[in-house]
Design a protein around this motif. Structure first.
Motif, PDB file in Angstrom:
ATOM      1  N   LYS A   1       0.838  -1.198   0.000  1.00 51.48           N
ATOM      2  CA  LYS A   1       0.000   0.000   0.000  1.00 51.48           C
ATOM      3  C   LYS A   1       0.879   1.257   0.000  1.00 51.48           C
ATOM      4  N   LEU A   2       1.924   1.253   0.815  1.00 46.25           N
ATOM      5  CA  LEU A   2       2.827   2.406   0.848  1.00 46.25           C
ATOM      6  C   LEU A   2       3.502   2.583  -0.517  1.00 46.25           C
ATOM      7  N   ALA A   3       3.879   1.467  -1.162  1.00 52.51           N
ATOM      8  CA  ALA A   3       4.541   1.556  -2.472  1.00 52.51           C
ATOM      9  C   ALA A   3       3.594   2.101  -3.530  1.00 52.51           C
ATOM     10  N   ALA A   4       2.306   1.793  -3.399  1.00 50.90           N
ATOM     11  CA  ALA A   4       1.331   2.166  -4.434  1.00 50.90           C
ATOM     12  C   ALA A   4       0.900   3.617  -4.337  1.00 50.90           C
ATOM     13  N   GLN A   5       1.309   4.279  -3.260  1.00 54.37           N
ATOM     14  CA  GLN A   5       0.843   5.640  -3.055  1.00 54.37           C
ATOM     15  C   GLN A   5       1.936   6.629  -3.404  1.00 54.37           C
ATOM     16  N   THR A   6       1.697   7.438  -4.403  1.00 50.74           N
ATOM     17  CA  THR A   6       2.729   8.402  -4.766  1.00 50.74           C
ATOM     18  C   THR A   6       2.882   9.417  -3.646  1.00 50.74           C
ATOM     19  N   ILE A   7       1.775   9.827  -3.067  1.00 59.36           N
ATOM     20  CA  ILE A   7       1.842  10.689  -1.886  1.00 59.36           C
ATOM     21  C   ILE A   7       1.316   9.871  -0.717  1.00 59.36           C
ATOM     22  N   LEU A   8       2.085   9.869   0.363  1.00 59.82           N
ATOM     23  CA  LEU A   8       1.746   9.012   1.490  1.00 59.82           C
ATOM     24  C   LEU A   8       0.306   9.250   1.955  1.00 59.82           C
TER      25      LEU A   8
ATOM     26  N   LEU B   1      -0.713   4.091  11.291  1.00 58.46           N
ATOM     27  CA  LEU B   1       0.350   4.398  10.327  1.00 58.46           C
ATOM     28  C   LEU B   1       0.540   5.907  10.196  1.00 58.46           C
ATOM     29  N   ARG B   2      -0.554   6.634  10.260  1.00 64.60           N
ATOM     30  CA  ARG B   2      -0.459   8.097  10.166  1.00 64.60           C
ATOM     31  C   ARG B   2       0.301   8.695  11.346  1.00 64.60           C
ATOM     32  N   SER B   3       0.342   7.966  12.475  1.00 66.62           N
ATOM     33  CA  SER B   3       1.028   8.496  13.662  1.00 66.62           C
ATOM     34  C   SER B   3       2.526   8.187  13.650  1.00 66.62           C
ATOM     35  N   ILE B   4       2.976   7.440  12.662  1.00 66.32           N
ATOM     36  CA  ILE B   4       4.384   7.033  12.622  1.00 66.32           C
ATOM     37  C   ILE B   4       5.147   7.972  11.697  1.00 66.32           C
ATOM     38  N   PRO B   5       6.293   8.499  12.120  1.00 69.47           N
ATOM     39  CA  PRO B   5       7.046   9.415  11.246  1.00 69.47           C
ATOM     40  C   PRO B   5       7.370   8.751   9.908  1.00 69.47           C
ATOM     41  N   SER B   6       7.343   9.542   8.842  1.00 69.44           N
ATOM     42  CA  SER B   6       7.505   8.957   7.505  1.00 69.44           C
ATOM     43  C   SER B   6       8.858   8.285   7.337  1.00 69.44           C
ATOM     44  N   GLU B   7       9.878   8.739   8.062  1.00 72.69           N
ATOM     45  CA  GLU B   7      11.204   8.098   7.934  1.00 72.69           C
ATOM     46  C   GLU B   7      11.146   6.643   8.398  1.00 72.69           C
ATOM     47  N   THR B   8      10.284   6.381   9.344  1.00 71.77           N
ATOM     48  CA  THR B   8      10.153   5.014   9.861  1.00 71.77           C
ATOM     49  C   THR B   8       9.330   4.149   8.908  1.00 71.77           C
TER      50      THR B   8
END
Lengths: 466, 466
Positions: free
Chosen positions: A129-136, A429-436
């Motif tokens: 799902k993360l890979a399929a989303q151009t914008i998180l 997932l929204r609460s997790i920093p994008s770097e993680t």
């Protein structure tokens, strides 16, 4: 081992076990916890049938007293756990179980099997799902589970579809999973459908007649651009005359970047700008990301083997370890020391908390159960291995992660609906920093030990060395 | 798709499907076929319950006529298959199924799921077994399935244990698999057992008291050579006084080559020359082979994740393809053409034979069902892609591989006992040249097409191109 405990008169020894894992799978930065419902239903219904006891009797390994204990077996312990859908990290107790040694030993393998499997597949689905989303977390492409035929048998297909839905899949091709869990079922036709008609066009028309409002046509049986797309457009125009539209086409082979862009162009030229392009063909998160980077015109992704088996990392290494033993109404912390420092366990009955700063998860802290949870005062956290690495956090919100599920054999927790679990997982997932959340080389989330727990661990390690 | 066929009035169209795979998994040179029993029991019991039909009704996708068809669904087709335990190669029909399109479409995913999974795990177990044997098919080291906790849910653990047993495992730690299939169950204690006693020696003694004739002691909880082995010897000497012996020790961490050799030395010095050394700890066939090359003193291997998930290759890509359609009592061959030449199917209702020369499998030949089986005359085989590569065989024995299992919905085959399947699989492996059994870069077994089938395929490929 149960028989051994029985023979040693230790059936009723009260103990505490933690279920946790040590390494994130698939190079990921976290795990999406799943499988709790299956684990809880197992515990609440666990019995030995007469037939099973007869089988154990004929092995001639066990005495009748022991078989009698099995016949009246019920789970009477207490379980704390994090909710399904929670983002978790290595060494955090996902389930903490208290009760009789006899019972807690029996349930080890089943709990691990259920939690390892579902957490793995939920995590893999999140990667897709993360890979399929151009914008998180933008709407991005939908992921559909097409994995049934490659699943490691029936349960893996059904519980795998459930876990994949928690992790972000939109639908499954597995009708049984739809039946059991209410997951939206989606599918199209196979190549054999196309082949079984005299021509591709007749096959497309027959499918349209069955599903006029959900016509998705597989366009690569003969030739995508010379045959499949033109025939799909023909059927689309016929649908138009009835006031309907062509829902989608699916491409299952060839160069998906090139073919999807060309197909998009021809669909758009014919006025089918709303018709979706679905891609399949041994997709995984790396291929999805690469196709997006190459501008592929793909609206939805059907993912099979890579998702349902977590192909490049097909096992989560969750373990179940003794952490404490009750002696005279007091918990005595226990440790497992190992040549491998990663395998030394965290002793004692524990809980853990997550610190949020600006509503983003900042660090987690594992602590002894009797320690007070920090409540606003500055907290200094330190790395449990490289202790000079410290940080102090001040403006935080703190959240206790373990919650009671079963108390003395009684359910005290209402199992959430699957759709709620999925929404919660997305919130997590929204609460997790994008770097993680990065798919490769993610930032390592801080999971620290409280000073008290850290000191206890050092002491027990020292005294265990000979 | 079933609904589509129903709407198109094609439920009763008679068709033939082949189940086969295209690529050997794990870099192996063959597959050990397994999963037939599960597939057959599925076909013979397949029904739609009222609850399932109610679920399908509320999707609002299907009309009542169709739901009525489902309510009376029975499998009435005919199945030919190779026996479980047969060594098979790419493109060979493992199951050939004839019957109503309606039925044959429904069963696709379940058949693939069962056969893909069990064949994969049987093949992986064979790789472990081959790696563990210094001389091929000599007694070699026993392999035990320890995979339950890492299996992809419950069915994968149970049917995986079954498949692993077919592939050469000697036992499983999964008691449910023992219960269902009569597989020998073996296990020892976990680290938590050792930890739960005040000392390692007390833990060892308690285990001995439960299993005096099957005492296997886990010696790596604290320190293998300074604590585990000396304590095991102490318990062994105590067993000696009762006229018993210490069955084995298990090492689950550290350098297994060094530790096993040192442990062997100390056990031998103390007179325990018959005590077995069992190794575990994330083993796979590569590690097993390397440890043997380094002279590790290991008698038996407990294998978990790598076996039960086929970790480096967790899916066998079996497929199920339409090969013929009956029109006016004649089978019309069907083909699937693809951009990818490997995905072009072999058309027509087919059978296949294996040629043995000096009792070793020499080549396989896929042919049309109506062709006569070669019977002693010289046969010239040619590679279906590089047709100049030919060979003629003369002194051969020929064996037809597909046999009838179900005829018009009636079982005509007696399902063999699991132990018979395992013995047959071993016999099969003995008939395969050792170059084909090699774990890395094996010789590619010849699977050729008869001239008639080859010509038919060329003709259909040409006419399918536009």
């Amino acid at each position: 081992m149960m028989y051994g405990y029985y023979k040693a008169g230790r059936l009723d020894q009260e103990v505490v076990f933690d279920l946790f894992y040590r390494v994130n799978p698939c190079g990921n930065g976290f795990v999406v916890f799943a499988g709790l419902e299956q684990a809880v239903l197992y515990l609440m219904t666990l019995r030995f049938t007469e037939e099973e006891i007869a089988y154990l009797r004929q092995t001639n390994l066990f005495d009748e007293g022991f078989l009698g204990e099995l016949a009246q077996f019920r789970f009477t312990g207490t379980v704390h756990a994090v909710s399904e859908g929670t983002v978790v990290f290595p060494y955090e107790p996902l389930l903490r179980i208290e009760g009789r040694l006899f019972e807690l030993q029996l349930i080890e393998s089943a709990l691990l099997c259920f939690v390892n499997h579902q957490s793995l597949i939920a995590t893999k689905a999140t990667r897709m799902k993360l890979a399929a989303q151009t914008i998180l977390f933008d709407d991005g492409g939908a992921i559909s589970d097409f994995g049934l035929r490659r699943a490691q048998n029936r349960d893996a297909s059904i519980f795998g579809a459930r876990a994949a839905f928690i992790g972000g899949c939109s639908s499954t091709s597995n009708v049984a999973a739809g039946f059991y869990f209410g997951i939206p079922v989606a599918g199209t036709q196979a190549h054999s459908w196309i082949q079984s008609f005299p021509s591709e066009l007749e096959a497309f028309r027959a499918y349209r007649d069955a599903y006029p409002d959900q016509t998705v046509l597989l366009v690569d049986t003969y030739n995508v651009l010379r045959s499949g797309v033109p025939n799909a457009i023909t059927v689309g125009l016929e649908l138009r005359k009835e006031g309907r539209d062509l829902l989608g086409i699916r491409i299952d082979s060839g160069d998906l970047a090139y073919l999807s862009k060309e197909a998009r162009k021809r669909l758009d030229e014919a006025g089918f700008t709303e018709t979706k392009i679905i891609a399949s063909d041994d997709l995984d998160e790396d291929t999805i990301r690469d196709l997006i980077l190459q501008g592929a015109a793909i609206d939805a992704w059907g993912v099979g083997t890579a998702l349902i088996t977590a192909k490049d990392c097909p096992a989560l290494g969750g373990v179940y370890k003794l952490s404490a033993e009750k002696v005279d109404a007091r918990y005595i912390p226990k440790i497992k020391v190992s040549e491998n420092p990663q395998k030394v366990t965290n002793p004692g009955k524990k809980k853990w908390v997550r610190f949020y700063v600006n509503e983003r998860a900042n660090a987690d802290l594992i602590m002894l159960d009797e320690e007070p949870v920090p409540a606003g005062e500055a907290v200094t956290l330190f790395d449990p291995i490289h202790t000079y690495k410290q940080k102090t956090i001040t403006h935080y919100r703190v959240r206790e992660m373990l919650q009671p599920i079963i108390v003395n054999g009684q359910m005290v927790y209402e199992l959430p609906e699957l759709i709620e679990i999925r929404a919660y997982a997305e919130k997590e997932l929204r609460s997790i920093p994008s770097e993680t959340l990065r798919l490769k080389n993610p930032h390592v989330h801080h999971v620290d030990l409280s000073r008290e727990l850290w000191q206890l661990k050092q002491k027990l390690v020292q005294s265990a060395r000979m």
